[in-house]
Design an enzyme around this catalytic site. Structure first.
Site, PDB file in Angstrom:
ATOM      1  N   LYS A  95       0.812  -1.212   0.000  1.00  0.00           N
ATOM      2  CA  LYS A  95       0.000   0.000   0.000  1.00  0.00           C
ATOM      3  C   LYS A  95       0.839   1.253   0.000  1.00  0.00           C
ATOM      4  O   LYS A  95       1.783   1.381   0.768  1.00  0.00           O
ATOM      5  CB  LYS A  95      -0.877   0.012   1.252  1.00  0.00           C
ATOM      6  CG  LYS A  95      -1.980  -1.017   1.231  1.00  0.00           C
ATOM      7  CD  LYS A  95      -2.498  -1.167   2.630  1.00  0.00           C
ATOM      8  CE  LYS A  95      -4.002  -1.137   2.706  1.00  0.00           C
ATOM      9  NZ  LYS A  95      -4.409  -0.966   4.121  1.00  0.00           N
ATOM     10  N   GLY A 114       7.096  -1.271  11.277  1.00  0.00           N
ATOM     11  CA  GLY A 114       6.604   0.080  11.557  1.00  0.00           C
ATOM     12  C   GLY A 114       7.657   0.943  12.226  1.00  0.00           C
ATOM     13  O   GLY A 114       7.795   2.130  11.911  1.00  0.00           O
TER      14      GLY A 114
END
Ligand code: ADP
Ligand code: MG
Length: 389
Positions: free
Chosen positions: A196, A369
Site C-alpha cells: 500500500k 513500523g
C-alpha cells in the site's frame, strides 16, 4: 546517543528486559527463532554479569485476554535451548505468582513472563500496570526495537518508573539507522515497494528530500501508474490515494523511477497464467504481480552508482515464487554493491533471507513500523524514554 547496558554495571541487578519474542508458531513450536536469537547478546551480557533476568514480550494479537494459543511457553523452550540454561516461565506477567517467582530468582537465572497483551492495560499504557511491571525489577532494558514505535506499558510506561537503558540489539539498530540518516554517503538510492502506498506516503516524502533516486515497485507503484493514467487492469490500487500520488509525482520529477516493464497475471494466484508487458499494456482483465526484467535492469543502473541504499517493501507478490523474481534479483544486486545497504520491514527482510543474501547487507532491521517511523524521523516513544548517554 542512548545509554545501553554497556554503560552501566548490571552485576547482581534484577533486570526487566522487554524483548521482541513475537515469533511465528507452528503446532506449539517456534517455527522461526530469528527474533529470539537477536536478543541473545543482551541476555548473555546480563547473565555474564550474574544479573537476575526477567524477560517479557508480546506475542500476536490476543486482544487483551488470555488466548491459550498465544502463551509464551514455546518461546521459553526455545530460549532455554539457545541460552543453554533453564528458563523459568510463569503464566502471567503481573501479580502475586509473578512476584514470588521473581523473588525466588537467583543471580544468573532467567524468568520469562507471560504474553503482555493478555492484559488490555498493556496496549493502553496504563500507569498502574506499568508500575506493577516496574515493581519487578531495579533496571529496565528495552531490546524490542520492533515495538519501539508503540507507547505501550512495557515499551514506554514502565521506563518512567525505573532507570531505563537500551539493550544491545536496540543500540545496534539505532546506531545503524541513525548513521544512514545523519550522513548518508551519496548517491543515496531508496527502494520502496510493498502493498500500500497509503502506509508509506510520509516515507516517500522524506526520501524525496534526502535521497538522490527513489525506485518504486510493488503494489504501491500501481497507484502511481494509475495516477499517470496508465492502464493497470485488475491490479491492487488505492483510489483514495490518487490525489496524493499525483502530488508526489509532481514533487519527485526525475528523482522517482516507476516500473516500465511488468510481470502480469490473469489472477491473483500462484498458478495463474503470466506474461511480461510494458507499462501501459496491462490487459484490462489482468493484474500486475512483479517488476519485469527491463525494470530490474533500469533499477540496477541506478543501484550500481549508489553509495547508500535503503530498501523497504517487496517489489512483487513475493509470497508466490513465480512473482518473487524481481525482488530476488534486486536483493542479489544489493548484495554485491560497494555501498551501505539497509533493509527493513517484515516482508522485505523475509525476501532478503529467501534470496540468501541477508548476511551481505550492512544492516537488516528487525523493525517494520518502527523502521519506517525511524526513517521518517518520527520520535519512537520506546526510544525517547530511554536515558541519554
Ligand atoms: P514490509 O513488510 O517489508 O514493510 P509490506 O508489508 O508493505 O512490506 O508489503 C508486502 C506485501 O506487498 C506482500 O504481501 C506482497 O504480496 C505485497 N505486494 C507487493 N507487490 C504487490 C503487487 N504488485 N500486488 C499486490 N500485492 C503486492
Ligand atoms: Mg509487511
Amino acid at each position: 546517543m542512548k545509554k545501553s547496558i554497556r554503560d552501566i554495571d548490571p552485576t547482581h541487578m534484577k533486570v526487566l528486559v522487554r524483548a521482541d519474542f513475537n515469533v511465528p508458531l507452528d503446532q506449539g513450536k517456534v517455527s522461526d527463532d530469528t527474533r529470539i536469537r537477536m536478543t541473545l547478546p543482551t541476555l548473555q551480557h546480563l547473565l555474564e554479569h550474574k544479573a537476575l533476568v526477567v524477560c517479557c514480550s508480546h506475542l500476536g494479537r490476543p486482544k487483551g485476554k488470555v488466548d491459550e494459543a498465544l502463551r509464551l511457553n514455546p518461546v521459553a523452550d526455545r530460549l532455554s535451548e539457545l541460552l543453554k540454561t533453564p528458563v523459568k516461565k510463569v503464566d502471567d506477567c503481573v501479580g502475586p505468582e509473578v512476584e514470588q517467582a521473581v523473588e525466588a530468582l537467583k543471580p544468573g537465572e532467567v524468568l520469562l513472563l507471560e504474553n503482555l497483551r493478555f492484559h488490555p492495560e498493556e496496549k493502553a499504557n496504563d500507569q498502574g500496570f506499568a508500575q506493577k511491571l516496574a515493581g519487578l525489577a531495579e533496571l529496565y532494558v528495552n531490546d524490542a526495537f520492533a515495538a519501539a514505535h508503540r507507547a505501550h506499558a512495557s515499551t514506554e510506561g514502565v521506563a518512567h518508573h525505573l532507570p531505563a537503558v537500551a539493550g544491545l540489539l536496540m543500540e545496534q539498530e539505532i546506531e545503524a539507522l541513525k548513521r544512514v540518516l545523519d550522513n548518508p554517503r551519496k548517491p543515496f538510492v531508496v527502494i520502496l515497494g510493498g502493498a500500500k502506498i497509503s502506509d508509506k506516503i510520509g516515507v516517500i516524502e522524506r526520501f524525496l528530500e534526502m535521497g538522490d533516486s527513489i525506485l518504486i515497485g510493488g503494489g504501491m507503484a500501481n497507484t502511481l501508474m494509475k495516477a499517470k493514467d496508465f492502464e493497470i487492469g485488475q491490479s491492487l490500487v488505492e483510489d483514495e490515494s490518487l490525489d496524493q500520488a499525483r502530488s508526489l509525482l509532481e514533487k519527485a520529477g526525475e528523482k522517482m523511477l516507476l516500473p516500465d516493464h511488468l510481470v502480469v497475471a490473469e489472477a491473483f494466484d500462484p498458478q495463474a497464467r503470466r506474461k511480461t508487458v510494458s507499462v501501459g499494456e496491462v490487459p484490462p482483465e489482468w493484474r500486475i504481480m512483479d517488476i519485469g526484467p527491463n525494470t530490474v535492469r533500469r533499477f540496477t543502473e541506478k543501484l550500481d552508482t549508489a553509495k547508500t541504499v535503503v530498501w523497504n517493501g517487496p517489489l512483487g507478490v513475493t509470497e508466490m515464487s513465480d512473482f518473487a523474481e524481481g525482488t530476488n534479483q534486486i536483493a542479489r544486486i544489493l548484495a554485491r554493491l560497494d555501498a551501505v545497504t539497509i533493509v527493513g520491514g517484515g516482508d522485505s527482510v523475509a525476501a532478503v533471507n529467501q534470496a540468501g543474501v541477508a548476511d551481505q547487507m550492512t544492516h537488516v532491521s528487525t523493525g517494520g513500523g518502527a523502521f519506517l517511523n525511524f526513517m521518517e524521523a518520527k520520535t519512537l516513544p520506546g526510544v525517547a524514554v530511554l536515558k541519554d548517554a
